[in-house]
Design a protein around this motif. Structure first.
Motif, PDB file in Angstrom:
ATOM      1  N   GLU A  40       0.693  -1.174   0.295  1.00  0.00           N
ATOM      2  CA  GLU A  40       0.156   0.232  -0.202  1.00  0.00           C
ATOM      3  C   GLU A  40       0.687   1.191  -0.169  1.00  0.00           C
ATOM      4  O   GLU A  40       0.724   2.766  -0.251  1.00  0.00           O
ATOM      5  CB  GLU A  40      -0.503  -0.327   1.888  1.00  0.00           C
ATOM      6  N   PRO A  41       2.007   1.562   1.176  1.00  0.00           N
ATOM      7  CA  PRO A  41       2.588   2.852   0.768  1.00  0.00           C
ATOM      8  C   PRO A  41       3.641   2.446  -0.793  1.00  0.00           C
ATOM      9  O   PRO A  41       3.752   4.149  -0.827  1.00  0.00           O
ATOM     10  CB  PRO A  41       3.797   1.933   2.012  1.00  0.00           C
ATOM     11  N   LEU A  43       1.513   2.796  -3.156  1.00  0.00           N
ATOM     12  CA  LEU A  43       0.962   3.991  -3.884  1.00  0.00           C
ATOM     13  C   LEU A  43       1.395   4.916  -4.632  1.00  0.00           C
ATOM     14  O   LEU A  43       1.704   6.107  -3.447  1.00  0.00           O
ATOM     15  CB  LEU A  43      -1.168   3.024  -3.809  1.00  0.00           C
ATOM     16  N   PRO A  44       0.877   5.312  -5.704  1.00  0.00           N
ATOM     17  CA  PRO A  44       0.873   7.044  -5.430  1.00  0.00           C
ATOM     18  C   PRO A  44       0.185   8.172  -5.470  1.00  0.00           C
ATOM     19  O   PRO A  44       1.321   9.144  -4.549  1.00  0.00           O
ATOM     20  CB  PRO A  44       0.533   7.220  -6.762  1.00  0.00           C
ATOM     21  N   PHE A  45      -1.084   7.829  -4.098  1.00  0.00           N
ATOM     22  CA  PHE A  45      -1.892   8.811  -3.683  1.00  0.00           C
ATOM     23  C   PHE A  45      -1.326   8.770  -2.200  1.00  0.00           C
ATOM     24  O   PHE A  45      -1.880   9.232  -1.724  1.00  0.00           O
ATOM     25  CB  PHE A  45      -3.174   8.909  -4.179  1.00  0.00           C
ATOM     26  N   ASN A  46       0.515   7.792  -1.754  1.00  0.00           N
ATOM     27  CA  ASN A  46       0.309   8.236  -0.907  1.00  0.00           C
ATOM     28  C   ASN A  46       1.088   9.150  -0.931  1.00  0.00           C
ATOM     29  O   ASN A  46       1.638   9.533   0.500  1.00  0.00           O
ATOM     30  CB  ASN A  46       0.752   7.408  -0.234  1.00  0.00           C
ATOM     31  N   ASP A  47       1.849   9.812  -1.762  1.00  0.00           N
ATOM     32  CA  ASP A  47       2.862  10.886  -1.448  1.00  0.00           C
ATOM     33  C   ASP A  47       1.888  12.306  -1.364  1.00  0.00           C
ATOM     34  O   ASP A  47       1.175  12.760  -2.361  1.00  0.00           O
ATOM     35  CB  ASP A  47       3.573  11.056  -2.859  1.00  0.00           C
ATOM     36  N   VAL A  48       1.472  12.871  -0.547  1.00  0.00           N
ATOM     37  CA  VAL A  48       0.969  14.299  -0.054  1.00  0.00           C
ATOM     38  C   VAL A  48       1.470  15.328   0.900  1.00  0.00           C
ATOM     39  O   VAL A  48       1.259  15.915   0.508  1.00  0.00           O
ATOM     40  CB  VAL A  48      -0.563  13.541   1.046  1.00  0.00           C
ATOM     41  N   SER A  49       3.050  15.171   1.111  1.00  0.00           N
ATOM     42  CA  SER A  49       3.679  16.461   1.310  1.00  0.00           C
ATOM     43  C   SER A  49       4.522  17.318  -0.149  1.00  0.00           C
ATOM     44  O   SER A  49       4.620  16.040  -0.712  1.00  0.00           O
ATOM     45  CB  SER A  49       4.703  15.877   2.433  1.00  0.00           C
ATOM     46  N   VAL A  50       4.912  18.236  -0.047  1.00  0.00           N
ATOM     47  CA  VAL A  50       6.127  18.632  -0.590  1.00  0.00           C
ATOM     48  C   VAL A  50       7.005  18.125  -0.254  1.00  0.00           C
ATOM     49  O   VAL A  50       7.765  18.189   1.317  1.00  0.00           O
ATOM     50  CB  VAL A  50       6.093  20.444  -1.129  1.00  0.00           C
TER      51      VAL A  50
END
Lengths: 50, 282
Positions: A40-41, A43-50
């Protein structure tokens, strides 16, 4: 595949059903507690920070 | 007859191959469906547990009589919850404990505070990242926040009410919009008249979509890595970040808010009291 597994389960019908259910539960638990938490980690939508 | 028997045996072998292939395809389909269930629901359950634990720890630390005197703001330890986030637009029961750090293990607990960015109420920029999909999905609807919607941070001693800044298309006519909507009365556009490019906050609007390398979105003055203002002159902002598009990672969705009010807990002991005090009803 599933037919082969069914033929190799021992005992009368009720015992076979029980063994099959335990096998399914084991596979689902392996997926839910080991495989998916690892995957799960990534997956692309776990990148939420800049 | 011998030919017929060989033919039948071949057909039998072919049938086994085709059947096994079909069974494998069905199995893969079920596993993928299970993974979707895991991502969208099971991670929420795991997160609920972790949020609950973080909430208990936070409540205990706030109830600790040793800490009754407002302590000078100290950098929270990585992974500990230190403030609570409310966004009334997402529902009156919307609240998350914010933990220090934006690593995966911290974001699994709840929204994460970018280490080194301002603490609630301080001048500068409080940077907070959160999941949009799964793991409690605190920022699932971040794109639905409009200008002047409240973003509230609760600390041990105060509630800090931030409001989303004017959107890019509203900046020019902001004075007029401000007069029409009472919620916007205290929301400045942060643009000085006649300043080139709108001044230091010229690029700070309510909502922006940026590439993932824009770490300056959480800079004290957003999109200004050169840090043009001394600390005392910085406006107190909050910046929320999540992934964009919803299921992708090519960009980040950024929402900026500006501090409009500080309400000490002596005046509003809990969230409900705060909402009635600032003119919002539960």
């Amino acid at each position: 595949m599933y037919g082969w597994i069914w033929r190799h389960l021992p005992g009368p019908f009720a015992v076979r059903v029980l063994a099959a259910l335990i096998l399914i539960a084991g596979v689902v638990a392996l997926l839910m507690f080991a495989v998916f938490p690892w995957l799960e980690p990534k997956l692309p939508f776990n990148d939420v920070s800049v | 007859m011998a030919v017929g028997r060989a033919q039948r045996r071949l057909n039998g072998a072919l049938a086994i191959v085709v059947r096994t292939f079909g069974e494998l395809l069905i199995t893969v389909g079920i596993v993928i469906l299970l993974f979707v269930v895991y991502t969208l629901y099971v991670t929420d359950l795991i997160n609920e547990q972790k949020q609950g634990d973080a909430n208990d720890t936070l409540e205990r630390s706030w109830a600790d009589p040793v800490a009754v005197q407002p302590a000078p703001p100290v950098t929270p330890e990585l992974g500990t919850g230190f403030t609570r986030l409310y966004i009334p637009h997402f529902g009156t029961d919307y609240n998350f404990v914010v933990v220090e750090g934006v690593g995966q293990s911290q974001l699994a607990v709840g929204p994460g505070h970018y280490p080194g960015t301002a603490l609630p109420g301080q001048p500068g920029n409080v940077g907070i990242a959160g999941h949009r999909i799964g793991t409690g999905a605190p920022f699932n609807d971040l794109d639905k926040l409009n200008s002047c919607d409240a973003v509230i941070l609760e600390t041990e001693t105060d509630f800090f009410v931030y409001r989303v800044m004017p959107m890019a298309g509203q900046v020019a006519g902001w004075d007029r919009i401000r007069q029409q909507d009472p919620r916007c009365a205290r929301v400045p556009s942060l643009r000085g008249p006649g300043e080139p490019g709108g001044g230091p906050y010229g690029r700070t609007v309510g909502r922006r979509i940026v590439t993932p390398d824009r770490v300056d979105a959480v800079a004290p003055v957003p999109y200004r890595p050169d840090d043009p203002l001394p600390k005392a002159e910085q406006v107190a902002l909050v910046t929320l970040t999540t992934c964009n598009p919803e299921y992708g990672n090519s960009h980040r969705l950024i929402v900026h808010g500006v501090l409009v009010r500080q309400v000490p807990k002596q005046q509003a002991p809990d969230y409900q009291a705060l909402l009635s005090r600032i003119g919002m009803t539960l």
